[in-house]
Scaffold this active site. Structure first.
Site, PDB file in Angstrom:
ATOM      1  N   ASP A   1      48.170 103.191  84.936  1.00 42.06           N
ATOM      2  CA  ASP A   1      49.105 103.228  86.055  1.00 42.06           C
ATOM      3  C   ASP A   1      50.026 102.013  85.913  1.00 42.06           C
ATOM      4  O   ASP A   1      49.859 101.173  85.032  1.00 42.06           O
ATOM      5  CB  ASP A   1      48.372 103.272  87.403  1.00 42.06           C
TER       6      ASP A   1
HETATM    7  C1  NOJ Z   1      52.243 104.071  90.690  1.00 45.52           C
HETATM    8  C2  NOJ Z   1      51.494 105.269  91.205  1.00 45.52           C
HETATM    9  O1  NOJ Z   1      50.171 104.910  91.532  1.00 45.52           O
HETATM   10  C3  NOJ Z   1      51.459 106.431  90.225  1.00 45.52           C
HETATM   11  O2  NOJ Z   1      50.899 107.538  90.862  1.00 45.52           O
HETATM   12  C4  NOJ Z   1      52.830 106.720  89.709  1.00 45.52           C
HETATM   13  O3  NOJ Z   1      52.783 107.823  88.833  1.00 45.52           O
HETATM   14  C5  NOJ Z   1      53.357 105.480  89.007  1.00 45.52           C
HETATM   15  N1  NOJ Z   1      53.452 104.393  89.963  1.00 45.52           N
HETATM   16  C6  NOJ Z   1      54.716 105.709  88.358  1.00 45.52           C
HETATM   17  O4  NOJ Z   1      55.697 105.784  89.292  1.00 45.52           O
END
Ligand code: NOJ
Length: 741
Positions: free
Chosen positions: A286
């Protein structure tokens, strides 16, 4: 494209847990091996690195070297937040025409409920119990996204959420592992279709692996402590279902699970995902979750964070740059790490290959297709069809709904009456307010000239200002019926948007109380991204419609239900508690040694709040009534490996035609470990005309009764079971059978 196809050497990947040890002899395997042979270590690490475009960010931005430089020098394999046919084409050009090997980039983006045409939030869609329509939303998202140059969606989020304080509950399918698995598969199939290389499909991501929804206190990013049994029984099934459905990628969570941040979890990623489930796609971290392992206090430096993530099985690092900065040095020190790197790069290249990017890296970036497909009229039609099916009728006292079309005055009151941002919900990607039809607009389109609409906001969503109450009261008292549109704004749920109090924000409850005091019928249209605990509202207002955040066609869909051109059929995919203090509150809980018994003093209860929820999982009313009768089982005993048929008669006893979600549950009466009081095993959505009946049948096999026994074996134990069929997780007919060896 300057990919040098050198002599094909089929590299045997030397095994360790979760590394792919198979030799892929197909043309694809040969192509990837040959390419890998040509790559320098820096180029390999580039494929394991993802940077964000400068257009949009969703987290703390870590300073990247200029993205042009990265792409032109093979130092990045993917971008997120770069979208649009023209932009993706120009970014792709850098990688393909400037970098030494010309390996194409893969562009990823968060399209949680649509690209530009915004569909209902995922939690809302899960309330439709319509897997075909859920799949269609995913298909149309993919169609628009692929035309806008995108290859990869960071969806579906398949995290089970038992805590409505957690803002990201809106992104998933609710609290149940079985239903969550069905929805996960529908979404993966919708995004990916039959063939990733098709111009109508994109790669999907099962996220956030795993148990991210179990954040303590419902506070986003918080610590998670989950036993391996609960992990496997509750949190992992939707992920496994997504893997079995062929999802291309997984994303790590931000959470620390039982002491190990999941980004470095060898148990989760290498052992369970890549080995047990034989997952062949790749795993992306993430946003900066690799580097954040220093804040988790498990890595004393960024270099250590890179090492832990690599060994943990994280194939691509999102946004933070520890791989780019430290993997070379780590390979110098530990030459054996090259095995892990090669495995990761192979996985990334394989998905690029499957998308057809090596054949034509620009194939998705087509401005003509983009102009033709994005926001297509058919997508709006679908948005309305699924939005009306996602609405759950929670209360309907004295048959207040449906409304007659010839009313002379309707008062439409509340802060969300004409709000265009809220219906889009959070994570609305390229959704634009100008494409949203609000409730007020939807009602105006639905009523004839004889009906006058009186409207006022009454108050804001979240303020203490009551200065507009007077005007609202005066309008309301002139009307035949009051439609009160209240709830949460888009950005009151979603990432980092947890709430400690999950009631109506601000003075909205007081607004409802003031409206009710006029003596006119009050119909509440609730807009929200999570269950709202507000007992007075549910217990006093004449009708309550749970409409979530329904997307671009909110207004028309809600009007369809208010006036009865669609009879609501949605059922809750989550429990609605009476108070935040009851959380976690979910339907498939254990019995305990002292199950709630009001006649007992020492019983599992609260002394200051009801033991029961406001509404149970699976609950939802209709304008008609359905009667369940004559539950029968075709035999009293189920032999292992065999199946049992369950039948029930369903009759539409009311005055409207309508659909009913008939739900099947079981209870394993005794086990080697304690078992939930009830578990969903199936459902059928059935349409019936008034006065007609039908037989609804289900099949249960011994495999459907498996669970993780005391030695963590996944098997069904012989013994007595109960079976329940009914309209929700609480009201049902009951039968019994035994599983015998
Ligand atoms: C953080 C989020 O937790 C995740 O779900 C998302 O895909 C990413 N950012 C990218 O934006």
């Amino acid at each position: 494209m300057r990919i040098i196809l050198a002599t094909i050497t089929l590299g045997l990947i030397i095994g360790c847990s979760g590394l792919d040890q198979t030799q892929d002899l197909s043309p694809k395997g040969a192509f990837i091996d040959s390419l890998l042979n040509e790559m320098t270590l820096t180029e390999k690490i580039g494929q394991m690195s993802q940077a964000t475009g400068s257009w949009e960010t969703t987290g703390p931005v870590i300073k990247d070297p200029d993205m042009v430089d990265l792409a032109s020098n093979g130092k990045v394999g993917s971008f997120l937040n770069v979208f649009g046919a023209k932009r993706t084409r120009s970014a792709q050009k850098l990688a393909v025409e400037q970098s030494r090997l010309g390996i194409p980039l893969i562009f990823g983006y968060d399209m949680i409920h649509g690209y530009a045409t915004t569909f209902p939030i995922p939690l809302a869609e899960a309330a439709s119990w319509d897997l075909e329509l859920i799949k269609t939303s995913a298909e149309l998202t993919a169609l628009e996204a692929a035309a806008a140059g995108l290859h990869w969606n960071f969806a579906p989020m398949v995290d089970i959420a038992r805590d409505p304080r957690w803002g990201r509950i809106m992104e998933g399918a609710g609290e149940d592992p079985w239903w969550g698995s069905q929805v996960a598969v529908a979404r993966v199939e919708g995004y990916q279709g039959e063939d990733l290389a098709s111009l109508s499909t994109i790669a999907a991501t099962a996220k956030h692996f795993a148990a991210y929804g179990a954040a303590e206190g419902g506070r986003d990013y918080n610590t998670t402590e989950v036993s391996e049994r609960t992990l496997r029984e509750v949190y992992l099934p939707p992920f496994q279902a997504a893997a079995d459905a062929g999802v291309a990628t997984f994303m790590n969570g931000f959470n620390d699970l039982n002491g190990i941040p999941v980004t470095a979890s060898e148990l989760l990623v290498r052992q369970i995902l890549k080995k047990e489930w034989n997952f062949k796609g790749f795993v992306v971290s993430d946003w900066a979750s690799v580097q954040e392992m220093t804040d988790h206090t498990i890595a004393s430096s960024d270099k250590e964070a890179a090492r832990l993530a690599l060994l943990g099985g994280c194939d691509m690092e999102m946004v933070s740059t520890t791989y780019r900065e430290y993997l070379e040095a780590l390979v110098d020190e530990h030459p054996e790490f090259i095995t892990h790197i090669d495995d990761a790069v192979r996985r990334v290249l394989a998905i690029k290959y499957d998308l057809g990017l090596f054949q034509d890296p620009y194939r998705y970036s087509d401005p003509e297709r983009e102009a033709k497909l994005v926001l297509h009229n058919d997508h709006f039609k679908h948005a309305r069809a699924i939005a009306k099916r996602s609405i759950v009728l929670l209360e309907n006292r004295n048959q207040t709904l449906p409304l007659k079309r010839d009313l002379s005055r309707i008062a439409v009151i509340g802060p969300l009456v004409d709000d265009k941002e809220t219906p889009m919900g959070t994570w609305s990607a390229q959704g634009k307010e100008e494409n949203v039809t609000t409730i007020l607009e939807g009602l105006r389109l639905a009523v004839g000239d004889q009906t006058k609409i009186l409207t006022s906001n009454g108050c804001d969503v979240n303020s203490s200002d009551k200065s507009d109450f007077k005007k609202a009261r005066s309008l309301a008292s002139k009307a035949d019926v009051i439609i009160a549109v209240v709830g949460e704004e888009a950005l009151m749920s979603g990432e980092a948007l947890s709430r400690a109090d999950i009631g109506l924000p601000g003075v909205q409850l007081e607004l409802l109380q003031m409206l009710k005091a006029t003596g006119k019928p009050v119909v509440v249209v609730l807009m929200n991204g999570r269950p709202i605990a507000e007992p007075w509202m549910y217990e006093n207002c004449d009708a309550v419609l749970e409409t979530w955040h329904l997307g671009v066609q909110s207004g028309p869909a809600i009007a369809d239900v208010l006036f009865g051109s669609y009879n609501p059929s949605g059922k809750l995919p989550v429990t609605i508690p009476r108070a935040a203090g009851q959380i976690p509150l979910y339907y498939n809980h254990k019995n305990t040694g002292r199950a709630y018994d009001p006649s007992e003093r020492y019983t599992s209860q609260y002394i200051d709040e009801d033991h029961l929820p406001q509404y149970p999982f699976g609950y939802g009313l209709s304008y008609t009534t359905f009667e369940y009768s004559d539950l029968s089982l075709d035999k009293p005993e189920l032999h292992r490996g065999d199946s049992i048929e369950i039948e029930v008669k369903l009759t539409n006893t009311g005055a409207f035609s309508g659909e009913e979600v008939v739900q099947l549950y079981t209870r394993d009466l005794f086990g080697s470990v304690t078992r939930p009081v009830i578990e969903l095993k199936g459902f059928k959505k059935v349409y019936l005309e008034p006065g007609t009946s039908t037989q609804v049948s289900f099949t249960i096999t011994s495999d459907n009764l498996r669970f993780w026994d005391k030695d963590l074996n996944f098997r069904a134990e012989s013994g007595a079971f109960k079976v329940f069929v009914g309209p929700n997780s609480v009201d049902h007919l009951e039968g019994e059978f035994s599983l015998i060896d």
